[in-house]
Scaffold this motif. Structure first.
Motif, PDB file in Angstrom:
ATOM      1  N   PHE A 264      11.872 -12.115   0.473  1.00  0.00           N
ATOM      2  CA  PHE A 264      12.188 -12.162   1.907  1.00  0.00           C
ATOM      3  C   PHE A 264      10.938 -12.209   2.784  1.00  0.00           C
ATOM      4  O   PHE A 264      11.036 -12.418   3.991  1.00  0.00           O
ATOM      5  CB  PHE A 264      13.064 -10.975   2.317  1.00  0.00           C
ATOM      6  CG  PHE A 264      12.505  -9.621   1.960  1.00  0.00           C
ATOM      7  CD1 PHE A 264      11.463  -9.056   2.689  1.00  0.00           C
ATOM      8  CD2 PHE A 264      13.023  -8.897   0.893  1.00  0.00           C
ATOM      9  CE1 PHE A 264      10.948  -7.816   2.371  1.00  0.00           C
ATOM     10  CE2 PHE A 264      12.518  -7.654   0.555  1.00  0.00           C
ATOM     11  CZ  PHE A 264      11.481  -7.116   1.298  1.00  0.00           C
ATOM     12  N   VAL A 265       9.742 -12.021   2.218  1.00  0.00           N
ATOM     13  CA  VAL A 265       8.506 -12.094   3.002  1.00  0.00           C
ATOM     14  C   VAL A 265       8.189 -13.564   3.278  1.00  0.00           C
ATOM     15  O   VAL A 265       8.208 -14.399   2.366  1.00  0.00           O
ATOM     16  CB  VAL A 265       7.337 -11.424   2.246  1.00  0.00           C
ATOM     17  CG1 VAL A 265       6.040 -11.554   3.038  1.00  0.00           C
ATOM     18  CG2 VAL A 265       7.648  -9.953   1.991  1.00  0.00           C
ATOM     19  N   SER A 266       7.905 -13.888   4.519  1.00  0.00           N
ATOM     20  CA  SER A 266       7.653 -15.283   4.900  1.00  0.00           C
ATOM     21  C   SER A 266       6.380 -15.813   4.250  1.00  0.00           C
ATOM     22  O   SER A 266       5.517 -15.047   3.813  1.00  0.00           O
ATOM     23  CB  SER A 266       7.534 -15.402   6.421  1.00  0.00           C
ATOM     24  OG  SER A 266       6.346 -14.780   6.879  1.00  0.00           O
ATOM     25  N   ASP A 267       6.260 -17.130   4.212  1.00  0.00           N
ATOM     26  CA  ASP A 267       5.118 -17.765   3.549  1.00  0.00           C
ATOM     27  C   ASP A 267       3.802 -17.386   4.241  1.00  0.00           C
ATOM     28  O   ASP A 267       2.799 -17.126   3.569  1.00  0.00           O
ATOM     29  CB  ASP A 267       5.288 -19.283   3.547  1.00  0.00           C
ATOM     30  CG  ASP A 267       6.406 -19.744   2.622  1.00  0.00           C
ATOM     31  OD1 ASP A 267       6.802 -18.961   1.737  1.00  0.00           O
ATOM     32  OD2 ASP A 267       6.891 -20.879   2.794  1.00  0.00           O
ATOM     33  N   ASP A 268       3.785 -17.374   5.579  1.00  0.00           N
ATOM     34  CA  ASP A 268       2.556 -17.048   6.295  1.00  0.00           C
ATOM     35  C   ASP A 268       2.141 -15.593   6.060  1.00  0.00           C
ATOM     36  O   ASP A 268       0.956 -15.302   5.864  1.00  0.00           O
ATOM     37  CB  ASP A 268       2.728 -17.303   7.797  1.00  0.00           C
ATOM     38  CG  ASP A 268       2.670 -18.784   8.132  1.00  0.00           C
ATOM     39  OD1 ASP A 268       2.258 -19.571   7.256  1.00  0.00           O
ATOM     40  OD2 ASP A 268       3.049 -19.156   9.260  1.00  0.00           O
ATOM     41  N   CYS A 274      -1.968 -11.808   0.563  1.00  0.00           N
ATOM     42  CA  CYS A 274      -2.673 -12.197  -0.667  1.00  0.00           C
ATOM     43  C   CYS A 274      -4.152 -12.469  -0.409  1.00  0.00           C
ATOM     44  O   CYS A 274      -4.989 -12.230  -1.287  1.00  0.00           O
ATOM     45  CB  CYS A 274      -2.011 -13.434  -1.286  1.00  0.00           C
ATOM     46  SG  CYS A 274      -0.358 -13.137  -1.946  1.00  0.00           S
ATOM     47  N   SER A 275      -4.493 -12.934   0.775  1.00  0.00           N
ATOM     48  CA  SER A 275      -5.898 -13.192   1.107  1.00  0.00           C
ATOM     49  C   SER A 275      -6.665 -11.907   1.398  1.00  0.00           C
ATOM     50  O   SER A 275      -7.890 -11.893   1.287  1.00  0.00           O
ATOM     51  CB  SER A 275      -5.980 -14.118   2.327  1.00  0.00           C
ATOM     52  OG  SER A 275      -5.356 -15.359   2.068  1.00  0.00           O
ATOM     53  N   MET A 276      -5.946 -10.854   1.784  1.00  0.00           N
ATOM     54  CA  MET A 276      -6.591  -9.572   2.047  1.00  0.00           C
ATOM     55  C   MET A 276      -6.701  -8.724   0.789  1.00  0.00           C
ATOM     56  O   MET A 276      -7.632  -7.914   0.656  1.00  0.00           O
ATOM     57  CB  MET A 276      -5.808  -8.800   3.114  1.00  0.00           C
ATOM     58  CG  MET A 276      -5.734  -9.507   4.462  1.00  0.00           C
ATOM     59  SD  MET A 276      -4.633  -8.687   5.618  1.00  0.00           S
ATOM     60  CE  MET A 276      -5.639  -7.294   6.102  1.00  0.00           C
ATOM     61  N   LEU A 277      -5.768  -8.884  -0.143  1.00  0.00           N
ATOM     62  CA  LEU A 277      -5.753  -8.067  -1.355  1.00  0.00           C
ATOM     63  C   LEU A 277      -6.370  -8.827  -2.526  1.00  0.00           C
ATOM     64  O   LEU A 277      -5.758  -8.985  -3.585  1.00  0.00           O
ATOM     65  CB  LEU A 277      -4.329  -7.619  -1.672  1.00  0.00           C
ATOM     66  CG  LEU A 277      -3.647  -6.756  -0.604  1.00  0.00           C
ATOM     67  CD1 LEU A 277      -2.265  -6.324  -1.063  1.00  0.00           C
ATOM     68  CD2 LEU A 277      -4.498  -5.550  -0.257  1.00  0.00           C
ATOM     69  N   ILE A 278      -7.575  -9.323  -2.320  1.00  0.00           N
ATOM     70  CA  ILE A 278      -8.349  -9.975  -3.381  1.00  0.00           C
ATOM     71  C   ILE A 278      -9.334  -8.952  -3.937  1.00  0.00           C
ATOM     72  O   ILE A 278     -10.032  -8.264  -3.183  1.00  0.00           O
ATOM     73  CB  ILE A 278      -9.087 -11.208  -2.838  1.00  0.00           C
ATOM     74  CG1 ILE A 278      -8.067 -12.275  -2.413  1.00  0.00           C
ATOM     75  CG2 ILE A 278     -10.049 -11.771  -3.872  1.00  0.00           C
ATOM     76  CD1 ILE A 278      -8.689 -13.509  -1.786  1.00  0.00           C
TER      77      ILE A 278
END
Length: 558
Positions: A264-268, A274-278
């Motif tokens: 249910f989480v939107s693509d944006d 995902c870009s913050m949890l690298i």
């Protein structure tokens, strides 16, 4: 189990009630005596009302400022408690005194006694974000976005002023009566430099970045970015992305960096998290990239989209009507109050003044006010004076202030008084040229161009710069930067010009000057000031350029 009759049970129950009543009576008496001690230590300026929270070393009270009747929060720490980190509390107070942002908890005063430390701050009536999310289950994306916009603006302000929080978590995000967030608990915060690594591991394990779990040396801001990513995931999903049966299992999961994203989480939102949890901090988004992400742009308030201010450049707002109210209604002396505000003194009068000011204007309006006053005072000046200081100013209506902020000025200075302490001007100009090149900004030095006019003084430490939102027609590799800048500036001054395409391109271009000038110094060395001056072009892109340039230059010249 012993079976008792009803009379025996009733008699035993009555005995227990007597014991509990005596115990609670004694506890209330001790609490009353302790409250009286606190009231004396606080100079009788506050009345304690109820406890809002308790921790290992402190308790937070809801209190009322007696002369104004305005509610505050008071964090009371007992210095006699074993293991009480006094140095941590002192650091927290220093950082809170430095930072003034709408979404960072406001410190009104700190009182140190032999037995207790009292931190008086604004009250966040609605409690922790953690409890709010737990009650709601998870938040709709629009509501989570509004909260996250505020949170990253506050974190970016900290990083811009070289402060890293290192303990961002939902328990340290409070909500006020209108669900505006306040970042609290700066006990683990640290003043950092991009050229110096930090090594202390701190923060909550579920929110701590992989480099903290690995006990590696690290630069501060990426740690906060990771924690913000955890918080965003928690708001949208109602749980945290990493968990484990024990600490070792939790650590392994965090170091792997693998987590499940609900459908249910939107693509944006998914792309941002995902870009913050690298796991690798050098590949992780920085806070500026987070703020610019497309998921955060809808319905963002103007003050949240603006580049953060330098804390040292923010000035105390002196509002005539608030001063009048403090004098006539609450009995403070006008001259001493104005002098204390001018000197930045923290006393009973200035605390009352700031409480009244906060009641009349919300934090966002006060922040925008300091931003506008800074630019208005800097207009037309060759150098902007750094530091605090007051200075009186009549109150301006918010709508009028916003109109003024939106108007373009022919000569608008920003980042004035940016001190260059170590490098010589020539070396500093090399750093600036490198940063401009990386930002895609055209520039030329008048002293090095062929357009120098005889009889005019050469400016060796001055650059004229231009930024175009789209690639320049023909390409900058073919046409020299000096020619491009001169051509466009000529179009600006030529009233009879009919080249509509060029003028349309010019309207979106930002032209500004950079100059390094000698400031105060001594016989051993000279301090220098870096000044930026907008020549033409829209204001907000110019402010964005200033912010990016300052961030890139700090590691090089400090």
């Amino acid at each position: 189990m012993v079976i008792m009759s009803s009379q025996q049970e009733q008699g035993q129950g009555q005995g227990q009630q007597v014991i509990m009543s005596a115990s609670s009576s004694k506890r209330r008496r001790l609490e009353t005596e302790q409250q009286q001690q606190h009231l004396v230590a606080l100079g009788g300026r506050y009345s304690l009302q109820c406890v809002r929270g308790r921790g290992s070393f402190a308790e937070v009270w809801e209190a009322s400022h007696r002369r104004t009747g305005i509610k505050v929060g008071i964090k009371i720490l007992c210095q006699a408690t074993a293991g009480m980190p006094v140095c941590k509390v002192e650091r927290e107070v220093r950082v809170m005194r430095l930072l003034r942002h709408p979404h960072i908890i406001r410190l009104y005063e700190a009182i140190f006694t032999d037995h207790h430390i009292y931190i008086v701050m604004e009250l966040a009536e609605s409690g922790q974000l953690h409890d709010y999310v737990a009650i709601q289950g998870r938040l709709p994306e629009a509501q989570a976005r509004a909260i996250f916009q505020q949170m990253v603006a506050g974190a970016a302000y900290c990083h811009h002023n070289m402060v890293v929080h290192r303990d961002l978590k939902m328990e340290n995000i409070l909500l006020d009566s209108e669900n505006r967030i306040k970042i609290v608990d700066f006990g683990f915060s640290k003043l950092f430099r991009y050229t110096k690594f930090l090594s202390k591991g701190c923060g909550s394990p579920h929110y701590a970045a992989p480099e903290l779990h690995q006990r590696r040396k690290y630069i501060g801001p990426p740690v906060d970015v990771w924690s913000c990513g955890i918080i965003l995931y928690g708001m949208l999903c109602g749980c945290l992305p990493f968990d484990g049966v024990n600490m070792a299992d939790l650590r392994r999961n965090i170091l792997r960096g693998e987590f499940r994203m609900p459908a249910f989480v939107s693509d944006d939102a998914r792309d941002l998290i995902c870009s913050m949890l690298i796991v690798k901090p050098e590949k992780r988004m920085n806070m500026a990239e987070v703020r610019a992400h497309r998921w955060l742009q809808p319905d963002i308030r103007p003050y949240l989209a603006m580049p953060p201010l330098d804390a040292c450049m923010q000035q105390q707002i002196v509002d005539d009507e608030t001063v009048e109210q403090a004098v006539t209604r609450h009995g403070f002396d006008r001259s001493s109050l104005l002098q204390s505000l001018e000197d930045g003194v923290e006393n009973e009068a200035t605390v009352a003044y700031n409480l009244i000011l906060g009641k009349q204007f919300d934090a966002a309006t006060r922040y925008l006010w300091t931003m506008i006053r800074r630019h208005r005072q800097a207009t037309g000046a060759a150098t902007v004076k750094t530091g605090g200081g007051g200075g009186s100013s009549s109150r301006r209506a918010p709508a009028e202030m916003q109109r003024e902020h939106g108007e373009s000025s022919r000569r608008q200075w920003a980042l004035g008084g940016f001190h260059v302490l170590h490098d010589c001007p020539r070396q500093t100009m090399r750093h600036i040229a490198k940063a401009l090149h990386e930002l895609g900004i055209l520039f030329y030095s008048p002293s090095c161009s062929n357009h120098h006019q005889p009889g005019r003084r050469r400016h060796r430490h001055r650059m004229v710069c231009a930024h175009f939102p789209s690639p320049f027609p023909g390409g900058v590799d073919v046409i020299p930067s000096a020619t491009i800048i001169h051509t466009f500036l000529l179009l600006t001054t030529n009233a009879n010009n009919n080249n509509d395409d060029a003028l349309e391109s010019l309207s979106a271009a930002v032209f500004f000057e950079i100059q390094v000038m000698a400031g105060e110094g001594n016989q051993d060395h000279t301090n220098y000031l870096l000044d930026l001056k907008r020549i033409s072009g829209p204001q907000l892109p110019y402010l964005s350029i200033c912010s990016q340039l300052a961030s890139m230059l700090r590691p090089a010249i400090h």
